[in-house]
Design an enzyme around this catalytic site. Sequence first.
Site, short mmCIF file in Angstrom:
data_model
loop_
_atom_site.label_atom_id
_atom_site.label_comp_id
_atom_site.label_asym_id
_atom_site.label_seq_id
_atom_site.Cartn_x
_atom_site.Cartn_y
_atom_site.Cartn_z
N TYR A 60 11.22 14.83 3.43
CA TYR A 60 10.25 15.39 2.34
C TYR A 60 9.16 16.38 2.85
O TYR A 60 9.15 17.26 2.62
CB TYR A 60 9.73 14.38 1.46
CG TYR A 60 10.71 13.69 0.43
CD1 TYR A 60 11.36 13.97 -0.77
CD2 TYR A 60 11.57 12.57 1.12
CE1 TYR A 60 12.30 13.39 -1.37
CE2 TYR A 60 12.58 11.70 0.28
CZ TYR A 60 12.98 12.44 -1.04
OH TYR A 60 13.83 12.01 -1.76
N ASN A 158 18.09 7.27 -0.80
CA ASN A 158 17.22 6.65 -1.67
C ASN A 158 17.66 6.60 -3.17
O ASN A 158 18.75 7.28 -3.39
CB ASN A 158 15.97 7.26 -1.57
CG ASN A 158 15.45 8.63 -2.08
OD1 ASN A 158 16.32 8.91 -3.13
ND2 ASN A 158 14.60 9.05 -1.37
N GLY A 159 16.84 5.65 -3.71
CA GLY A 159 17.37 5.65 -5.27
C GLY A 159 17.06 6.62 -6.13
O GLY A 159 17.50 6.50 -7.37
N VAL A 289 13.92 14.60 19.08
CA VAL A 289 12.71 15.07 19.71
C VAL A 289 12.13 13.70 20.54
O VAL A 289 11.85 12.64 20.02
CB VAL A 289 11.54 15.51 19.09
CG1 VAL A 289 10.17 15.71 19.69
CG2 VAL A 289 12.07 16.95 18.52
N GLU A 397 10.92 -2.38 -10.04
CA GLU A 397 11.94 -1.55 -10.71
C GLU A 397 13.13 -2.50 -10.87
O GLU A 397 13.46 -3.61 -9.94
CB GLU A 397 12.47 -0.50 -9.58
CG GLU A 397 12.94 -0.85 -8.47
CD GLU A 397 13.32 0.36 -7.45
OE1 GLU A 397 12.39 0.97 -6.97
OE2 GLU A 397 14.65 0.36 -7.18
N HIS A 482 10.13 1.53 2.07
CA HIS A 482 9.06 2.49 1.88
C HIS A 482 7.87 2.13 2.96
O HIS A 482 6.98 2.07 2.79
CB HIS A 482 8.37 1.84 0.63
CG HIS A 482 9.19 2.21 -0.70
ND1 HIS A 482 8.72 1.57 -1.75
CD2 HIS A 482 10.22 2.48 -0.88
CE1 HIS A 482 9.70 1.88 -2.66
NE2 HIS A 482 10.75 2.34 -2.17
N GLY A 510 5.36 10.71 5.56
CA GLY A 510 4.77 9.52 5.04
C GLY A 510 3.73 8.73 5.74
O GLY A 510 3.05 7.84 5.56
N ASN A 520 6.79 3.95 -6.03
CA ASN A 520 7.88 4.47 -5.12
C ASN A 520 7.21 5.79 -4.59
O ASN A 520 6.71 6.52 -5.21
CB ASN A 520 9.24 4.79 -5.73
CG ASN A 520 9.44 3.65 -6.72
OD1 ASN A 520 9.13 3.39 -7.48
ND2 ASN A 520 11.01 3.05 -6.46
P1 FAE Z 1 12.00 10.75 5.94
O1 FAE Z 1 12.33 11.25 4.60
O2 FAE Z 1 12.25 9.57 6.40
O3 FAE Z 1 12.18 12.09 6.92
C1 FAE Z 1 12.22 11.75 8.34
C2 FAE Z 1 13.38 12.44 8.90
O4 FAE Z 1 13.02 12.69 10.58
C3 FAE Z 1 14.77 11.61 9.04
O5 FAE Z 1 15.65 12.54 8.71
C4 FAE Z 1 14.83 11.22 10.42
O6 FAE Z 1 16.22 10.96 10.78
C5 FAE Z 1 14.24 12.30 11.34
N1 FAE Z 1 13.51 11.66 12.59
C6 FAE Z 1 13.03 10.73 13.02
N2 FAE Z 1 12.75 10.63 14.42
C7 FAE Z 1 13.00 11.78 14.70
C8 FAE Z 1 12.94 12.45 16.17
N3 FAE Z 1 12.37 11.82 17.11
N4 FAE Z 1 13.51 13.53 16.28
C9 FAE Z 1 14.22 14.36 15.21
N5 FAE Z 1 14.29 13.60 14.02
C10 FAE Z 1 13.54 12.71 13.53
O7 FAE Z 1 10.34 10.77 5.94
N6 FAE Z 1 11.34 6.36 -2.54
C11 FAE Z 1 11.10 6.67 -3.72
O8 FAE Z 1 10.03 7.53 -4.27
N7 FAE Z 1 11.96 6.55 -4.70
C12 FAE Z 1 13.29 5.79 -4.58
O9 FAE Z 1 14.12 5.48 -5.33
C13 FAE Z 1 13.32 5.32 -3.17
N8 FAE Z 1 14.36 4.54 -2.74
C14 FAE Z 1 14.74 4.37 -1.46
C15 FAE Z 1 15.96 3.44 -1.16
C16 FAE Z 1 16.06 3.49 0.19
C17 FAE Z 1 17.51 2.62 0.53
C18 FAE Z 1 15.37 3.98 1.13
C19 FAE Z 1 15.70 3.64 2.80
C20 FAE Z 1 14.11 4.56 0.77
C21 FAE Z 1 13.66 4.87 -0.45
N9 FAE Z 1 12.72 5.61 -0.79
C22 FAE Z 1 12.39 5.77 -1.99
C23 FAE Z 1 11.70 6.00 0.41
C24 FAE Z 1 11.91 7.44 0.49
O10 FAE Z 1 12.87 7.83 0.73
C25 FAE Z 1 10.94 7.81 1.84
O11 FAE Z 1 9.69 7.48 1.43
C26 FAE Z 1 10.76 9.06 2.21
O12 FAE Z 1 12.28 9.42 2.33
C27 FAE Z 1 9.85 9.39 3.23
O13 FAE Z 1 9.77 10.53 3.43
P2 FAE Z 1 9.46 11.28 4.96
O14 FAE Z 1 9.09 12.70 4.74
O15 FAE Z 1 8.02 10.65 5.23
#
Ligand code: FAE
Length: 541
Positions: A60, A158-159, A289, A397, A482, A510, A520
């Site tokens: 995100y 995610n959901g 990275v 939820e 989360h 995050g 969430n």
């Molecule tokens: P994120 O989306 O985790 O993106 C980080 C990216 O950086 C990933 O693609 C990694 O692969 C990449 N990365 C990490 N380290 C490196 C590196 N060293 N070099 C290059 N790339 C790298 O971060 N949230 C909701 O609001 N509603 C929901 O219904 C919900 N359901 C969920 C269900 C599951 C099963 C999970 C796992 C999470 C859920 N979440 C939900 C949480 C939500 O997906 C999460 O808070 C966000 O994706 C976090 O966003 P960020 O941008 O922080």
Amino acid sequence: MEHTTTCGNGLPGPSRRTFITGTGSIIGAVALGAAAPAARAATPIADAAVVPALVIGTGYGGSVAALRLAQAGVDVHMVEMGMAWDTPGADGKVFANTTNPDQRSFWLRTRTKQPLSNFLGFPIDRAVPRYTGVLDAEDFAGITVYQGRGVGGGSLVNGGMAVMPRRELFGEVLPTVNPDEMYGNYYPRANSELGAGLVDPDWFDTTEAYQYARVGRKHAQRSGFPHVFVPTVYDWDYMEQEAAGTVPKSALAGEILYGNNHGKKSLQKTYLAKVRATGRVTISPLHRVVSVAPASGGYAVTMEQLNTTGDVVATKQVTAAKVFFAAGSVGTSKLLVRLKATGALPNLNGEVGKGWGDNGNVMCGRANHLWDPTGRLQSSIPTLGIDNWAAGGAFAEVAPLPTGIETYASFYLSITKTPNRAQFTWNAAAGKVELSWQTAWKQVSINAAKSIFDRINAKEGTIYRTDLFGAYKIWGDHLTYHPLGGAVLGKATDNHGRLHGHPGLYVIDGSLIPGTTVVNPFVTITALAERNIERIIATDL
Ligand code: FAE
């Protein structure tokens, strides 16, 4: 009972009408299903390249940063350790089904590590080939942190629940941010770009696919708990067509944890589609990275190119004038803590690695009576929540158990109020970053969840399920979906994500949020990124 909406209950959200008018073009793309263009892997970044802006991670925060920078005329390179997820496998599908995990499901594991590890008390994990799959179950000493891996980050797995905190609780989420600007400007912008919308209550009330949620609502209601419809980023029109049998099924075929092949508006279909359209952004999947250090012209960024079994096939070093850390709470924190401790970024302050929380996540199931079936067909997209934040500090939820069989189970993921915060530290001897979380800290969250479910059980004459997280184990207290914090806004960074001590380095994911969003998190992460990048573009570029 009346059909409450998140708006009506103080959890403000976009109306279904807003969703439909705001995302017309997206719906067209989604209807194409798996054939819709994913974020395509362009030619990967070249060794020794020089770029104005480099974004680490494509979730995100990273997607918002890349889009707004590109729209401001900046050329951007995004680096993503996971795969592009734009090519169907041998079964014709990009993603595997929850009921039948395969190599695509898990990040570099030889055995699945499903959040619900057991069924009827029996372990259900199975061997899978080691592969750069889409869901990472990252183990720390006291907790397993689930995260998405690939172009789109967490949006792939995610959901899709797109929830804003109630405004009166915002001070607990981001105490240094003005709520007026968030609720007046950045939350609406985030919801519109993400395509959040509400289920049609009439359809919800009649479809077999949400019987489980109606049972959850009935039980909440009979015990006097407020319940709310939660907006999601699933295309509701598509889901209704799934139910009618006119399109390939995704939410109604149990797709969720390992990716949705249709229907869900992951970032690939929203922000990253717009990113591609700018023509100014390239993305390198399967590049991780490993270092960022000051260099002439900005920062030297070192990355490892991976193959699909996780081996390093090349190492590259590029120069970037500005670097945006968007690797997620865990990814960004791990990088910053190691780079500070090993001297690559010596001027980072002592707040780096601190303030990490699990958003109070805890799971449980309840065993219903035989006259209260939850249905064999369960939409994998949750859309109903029990909001007991005011009284007990829990937002639960009503989650699906899309097993394809009648389980008579009601299943919940609770987001609870907890004071516990952990710290990431560098263990030089082991050569890795550790997290000081303790499993026992989850007791606070269990107590908050019990404030809802003990009462419902007493009222309904039901008991907790003890077969889902082990043999005779009620609480899913070993995990979080989360992760939040580790580079907290206003502490490790200034109030817009500029890292202290190294001009030109930013955090935009995050990890800025100090451990909880009370609901969430992804809408809050997106809205905060919109706020911060607007300021950074106005003043730093
Ligand atoms: P994120 O989306 O985790 O993106 C980080 C990216 O950086 C990933 O693609 C990694 O692969 C990449 N990365 C990490 N380290 C490196 C590196 N060293 N070099 C290059 N790339 C790298 O971060 N949230 C909701 O609001 N509603 C929901 O219904 C919900 N359901 C969920 C269900 C599951 C099963 C999970 C796992 C999470 C859920 N979440 C939900 C949480 C939500 O997906 C999460 O808070 C966000 O994706 C976090 O966003 P960020 O941008 O922080």
